[in-house]
Scaffold this motif. Structure first.
Motif, PDB file in Angstrom:
ATOM      1  N   LEU A 153      13.505  20.315 -55.966  1.00 51.52           N
ATOM      2  CA  LEU A 153      12.602  20.203 -54.739  1.00 51.52           C
ATOM      3  C   LEU A 153      13.113  18.755 -53.842  1.00 51.52           C
ATOM      4  CD1 LEU A 153       9.097  21.277 -54.794  1.00 51.52           C
ATOM      5  CD2 LEU A 153      11.251  22.972 -53.754  1.00 51.52           C
ATOM      6  N   SER A 154      13.242  18.790 -53.210  1.00 55.09           N
ATOM      7  CA  SER A 154      13.801  17.676 -52.590  1.00 55.09           C
ATOM      8  C   SER A 154      12.337  17.029 -51.260  1.00 55.09           C
ATOM      9  CB  SER A 154      14.687  17.626 -50.715  1.00 55.09           C
ATOM     10  OG  SER A 154      14.458  18.561 -50.232  1.00 55.09           O
ATOM     11  N   GLY A 155      12.476  15.760 -51.631  1.00 55.85           N
ATOM     12  CA  GLY A 155      11.088  14.894 -50.267  1.00 55.85           C
ATOM     13  C   GLY A 155      11.203  15.838 -49.212  1.00 55.85           C
ATOM     14  N   GLU A 156      12.607  16.270 -48.589  1.00 51.37           N
ATOM     15  CA  GLU A 156      12.761  16.601 -46.847  1.00 51.37           C
ATOM     16  C   GLU A 156      11.858  17.448 -46.958  1.00 51.37           C
ATOM     17  OE1 GLU A 156      15.281  15.165 -48.231  1.00 51.37           O
ATOM     18  OE2 GLU A 156      16.211  13.413 -47.673  1.00 51.37           O
ATOM     19  N   ALA A 157      12.079  19.059 -48.653  1.00 49.78           N
ATOM     20  CA  ALA A 157      11.390  19.832 -47.782  1.00 49.78           C
ATOM     21  C   ALA A 157       9.474  20.023 -47.703  1.00 49.78           C
ATOM     22  CB  ALA A 157      11.403  20.682 -49.559  1.00 49.78           C
ATOM     23  N   LEU A 158       9.205  18.874 -48.030  1.00 51.51           N
ATOM     24  CA  LEU A 158       7.898  18.850 -48.220  1.00 51.51           C
ATOM     25  C   LEU A 158       7.191  17.748 -46.734  1.00 51.51           C
ATOM     26  CD1 LEU A 158       6.674  16.438 -51.418  1.00 51.51           C
ATOM     27  CD2 LEU A 158       6.742  19.012 -51.081  1.00 51.51           C
ATOM     28  N   MET A 159       8.743  17.814 -46.152  1.00 50.22           N
ATOM     29  CA  MET A 159       7.823  16.683 -44.677  1.00 50.22           C
ATOM     30  C   MET A 159       7.850  17.357 -43.940  1.00 50.22           C
ATOM     31  SD  MET A 159      11.211  14.640 -43.596  1.00 50.22           S
ATOM     32  CE  MET A 159      12.222  15.311 -43.142  1.00 50.22           C
ATOM     33  N   GLY A 160       8.535  19.633 -43.662  1.00 50.05           N
ATOM     34  CA  GLY A 160       7.617  20.040 -43.278  1.00 50.05           C
ATOM     35  C   GLY A 160       8.429  19.226 -41.692  1.00 50.05           C
ATOM     36  N   VAL A 214       2.851  22.387 -45.487  1.00 49.95           N
ATOM     37  CA  VAL A 214       4.338  23.392 -46.637  1.00 49.95           C
ATOM     38  C   VAL A 214       4.096  22.929 -48.186  1.00 49.95           C
ATOM     39  CG1 VAL A 214       6.575  22.342 -46.966  1.00 49.95           C
ATOM     40  CG2 VAL A 214       5.698  22.992 -44.840  1.00 49.95           C
ATOM     41  N   CYS A 215       3.296  21.925 -48.385  1.00 52.29           N
ATOM     42  CA  CYS A 215       3.156  21.609 -49.764  1.00 52.29           C
ATOM     43  C   CYS A 215       1.784  23.097 -50.170  1.00 52.29           C
ATOM     44  CB  CYS A 215       2.148  20.519 -50.076  1.00 52.29           C
ATOM     45  SG  CYS A 215       3.002  19.370 -49.857  1.00 52.29           S
ATOM     46  N   GLU A 216       1.748  23.591 -49.549  1.00 48.64           N
ATOM     47  CA  GLU A 216       0.467  24.465 -49.715  1.00 48.64           C
ATOM     48  C   GLU A 216       1.699  26.078 -50.103  1.00 48.64           C
ATOM     49  OE1 GLU A 216      -2.764  24.565 -50.644  1.00 48.64           O
ATOM     50  OE2 GLU A 216      -3.283  22.506 -50.045  1.00 48.64           O
ATOM     51  N   ARG A 217       2.621  25.569 -49.485  1.00 50.85           N
ATOM     52  CA  ARG A 217       3.246  27.184 -49.158  1.00 50.85           C
ATOM     53  C   ARG A 217       3.883  27.220 -50.163  1.00 50.85           C
ATOM     54  NH1 ARG A 217       8.620  28.159 -47.748  1.00 50.85           N
ATOM     55  NH2 ARG A 217       8.607  26.295 -46.830  1.00 50.85           N
ATOM     56  N   LEU A 218       4.238  26.150 -50.505  1.00 52.54           N
ATOM     57  CA  LEU A 218       5.183  25.807 -51.763  1.00 52.54           C
ATOM     58  C   LEU A 218       4.682  26.731 -53.381  1.00 52.54           C
ATOM     59  CD1 LEU A 218       7.719  22.869 -50.961  1.00 52.54           C
ATOM     60  CD2 LEU A 218       8.301  24.943 -50.641  1.00 52.54           C
ATOM     61  N   SER A 219       3.215  25.786 -52.567  1.00 52.04           N
ATOM     62  CA  SER A 219       2.293  26.014 -54.436  1.00 52.04           C
ATOM     63  C   SER A 219       2.281  27.796 -54.408  1.00 52.04           C
ATOM     64  CB  SER A 219       1.388  25.156 -54.083  1.00 52.04           C
ATOM     65  OG  SER A 219       1.367  24.168 -54.028  1.00 52.04           O
ATOM     66  N   GLU A 258       7.188  29.957 -66.527  1.00 56.46           N
ATOM     67  CA  GLU A 258       6.732  28.928 -67.455  1.00 56.46           C
ATOM     68  C   GLU A 258       7.776  28.046 -65.645  1.00 56.46           C
ATOM     69  OE1 GLU A 258       7.612  28.843 -71.045  1.00 56.46           O
ATOM     70  OE2 GLU A 258       6.502  29.897 -71.555  1.00 56.46           O
ATOM     71  N   ILE A 259       6.950  27.669 -65.473  1.00 59.06           N
ATOM     72  CA  ILE A 259       8.081  26.649 -63.933  1.00 59.06           C
ATOM     73  C   ILE A 259       7.547  25.126 -64.567  1.00 59.06           C
ATOM     74  CG2 ILE A 259       7.967  26.115 -61.875  1.00 59.06           C
ATOM     75  CD1 ILE A 259       8.799  28.305 -61.807  1.00 59.06           C
ATOM     76  N   ALA A 260       8.783  24.470 -64.242  1.00 57.10           N
ATOM     77  CA  ALA A 260       9.018  22.541 -63.568  1.00 57.10           C
ATOM     78  C   ALA A 260       9.295  22.264 -62.807  1.00 57.10           C
ATOM     79  CB  ALA A 260       9.810  22.064 -65.338  1.00 57.10           C
ATOM     80  N   VAL A 261       8.847  21.363 -62.647  1.00 55.14           N
ATOM     81  CA  VAL A 261       9.250  21.007 -61.185  1.00 55.14           C
ATOM     82  C   VAL A 261       9.387  19.326 -60.936  1.00 55.14           C
ATOM     83  CG1 VAL A 261       8.810  20.644 -59.001  1.00 55.14           C
ATOM     84  CG2 VAL A 261       7.606  21.946 -60.138  1.00 55.14           C
ATOM     85  N   VAL A 262      11.109  19.006 -60.493  1.00 52.45           N
ATOM     86  CA  VAL A 262      11.542  17.508 -59.961  1.00 52.45           C
ATOM     87  C   VAL A 262      11.452  17.570 -58.196  1.00 52.45           C
ATOM     88  CG1 VAL A 262      13.545  15.835 -60.483  1.00 52.45           C
ATOM     89  CG2 VAL A 262      12.411  17.478 -61.999  1.00 52.45           C
ATOM     90  N   VAL A 263      10.986  17.062 -57.962  1.00 50.79           N
ATOM     91  CA  VAL A 263      11.108  16.398 -56.410  1.00 50.79           C
ATOM     92  C   VAL A 263      10.833  15.022 -56.079  1.00 50.79           C
ATOM     93  CG1 VAL A 263       8.226  15.387 -56.877  1.00 50.79           C
ATOM     94  CG2 VAL A 263       9.537  16.058 -55.081  1.00 50.79           C
ATOM     95  N   GLY A 264      12.554  15.047 -55.294  1.00 54.68           N
ATOM     96  CA  GLY A 264      12.620  14.098 -54.610  1.00 54.68           C
ATOM     97  C   GLY A 264      11.448  13.125 -53.657  1.00 54.68           C
ATOM     98  N   GLY A 265      12.315  11.892 -52.847  1.00 52.31           N
ATOM     99  CA  GLY A 265      11.538  11.254 -52.558  1.00 52.31           C
ATOM    100  C   GLY A 265      11.847  10.917 -50.617  1.00 52.31           C
ATOM    101  N   GLY A 266      13.038  11.519 -50.312  1.00 54.75           N
ATOM    102  CA  GLY A 266      13.240  11.162 -49.286  1.00 54.75           C
ATOM    103  C   GLY A 266      13.083  10.613 -48.354  1.00 54.75           C
ATOM    104  N   ASN A 267      11.440  11.791 -47.936  1.00 50.63           N
ATOM    105  CA  ASN A 267      10.961  12.449 -47.191  1.00 50.63           C
ATOM    106  C   ASN A 267       9.834  10.617 -46.739  1.00 50.63           C
ATOM    107  OD1 ASN A 267       9.112  12.575 -49.242  1.00 50.63           O
ATOM    108  ND2 ASN A 267       7.809  13.209 -47.910  1.00 50.63           N
ATOM    109  N   ILE A 268      10.361   9.843 -48.214  1.00 52.29           N
ATOM    110  CA  ILE A 268       9.014   8.394 -47.940  1.00 52.29           C
ATOM    111  C   ILE A 268       9.994   7.561 -47.476  1.00 52.29           C
ATOM    112  CG2 ILE A 268       7.477   7.104 -49.052  1.00 52.29           C
ATOM    113  CD1 ILE A 268       6.222  10.035 -50.153  1.00 52.29           C
ATOM    114  N   PHE A 269      10.903   7.341 -48.598  1.00 53.96           N
ATOM    115  CA  PHE A 269      12.138   6.588 -49.070  1.00 53.96           C
ATOM    116  C   PHE A 269      13.102   7.138 -49.878  1.00 53.96           C
ATOM    117  CE2 PHE A 269      13.485   2.630 -50.756  1.00 53.96           C
ATOM    118  CZ  PHE A 269      13.639   1.730 -49.886  1.00 53.96           C
TER     119      PHE A 269
END
Length: 248
Positions: A24-31, A41-46, A58-69
């Motif tokens: 997931l990109s950080g921007e994906a959490l930005m709405g 958005v976090c609730e929808r993705l969850s 079985e799910i693993a996740v890596v999330v970016g940080g571009g929505n913050i820095f």
């Protein structure tokens, strides 16, 4: 890695990919906002992830940080690149904690494992520990990238997918696959259903950075690019019938 069929829930279509790493990109959490974390958005993705878990994935996740820095943006403004990248890694930890909280609200067990040790906040990344969590049915959220500057979270996602014995890495985007140019700017953009690693690198298609694609190629790890905007798409990808581009 060859995809292995796995049984889903009762009466459901079998899963083509049982163990998947979701990038997931950080921007994906930005709405719709311009900055920060949108908990709706976090609730929808969850809920998407919870649906996949219920189906037997079985799910693993890596999330970016571009929505913050974003490290590259900081470096472009004169900041030392390594320092900027470390700041970006810390941003991914914040996103990971927000997603963990949303997953727990959706009654999904989750753990955040950080490549930068911060024991008062979350667990440190240790491969056997991460595998233990995945084998126990928990969603593992990998934070702080690889723990090293000059590597993107795309590369971290590919690396963790290989380490976790995932059958594919799925990159969630705002469009339904890989195009030869931005389809939001060019209505005549050509979409690809399948691509080879060499094609992506030779055409310089902006899917993931070159290091991530090369690492996937060297380990025969399929990369699936799909839209996270449409509800239910993650489960469709796991079943092999979602609209997406597969790179292998």
């Amino acid at each position: 890695m060859a995809a292995q069929a796995a049984a889903g829930g009762a009466g459901s279509q079998p899963l083509v990919y049982k163990r998947l790493l979701l990038k997931l990109s950080g921007e994906a959490l930005m709405g719709p906002g311009a900055f920060g974390i949108d908990m709706a958005v976090c609730e929808r993705l969850s809920r998407e992830i919870a649906e996949a878990i219920t189906a037997g994935a079985e799910i693993a996740v890596v999330v970016g940080g571009g929505n913050i820095f974003r490290g590259l943006a900081g470096a472009a403004k004169g900041m030392e690149r390594a320092t900027a990248d470390y700041m970006g890694m810390l941003a991914t930890v914040m996103n990971a904690l927000a997603l963990e909280n949303a997953l727990k609200n959706a009654n999904v067990e989750a753990r955040v494992l950080s490549a930068i040790p911060m024991p008062t906040v979350c667990e440190s990344y240790v491969r056997p520990k991460a595998l233990h969590h995945m084998n126990a049915g928990r969603v593992v959220i990998f934070a702080a990238g690889t723990g090293n500057p000059f590597f993107t979270t795309d590369t971290a996602a590919t690396l963790r997918a290989i380490e976790m014995d995932c059958q594919a890495v799925a990159k969630a985007t705002q469009v339904d696959g890989v195009y030869d140019c931005d389809p939001r700017k060019n209505p005549n953009a050509i979409r690809y259903d399948r691509l080879g690693y060499a094609e992506v690198l030779a055409r310089d298609l902006k899917v993931m950075d070159g290091a991530a694609i090369a690492l996937a190629r060297d380990n025969a790890l399929p990369v699936i690019v799909f839209s996270i905007e449409e509800p239910g798409n993650l489960l469709k990808v796991l079943r092999g019938d979602g609209r997406a581009t597969v790179i292998e």
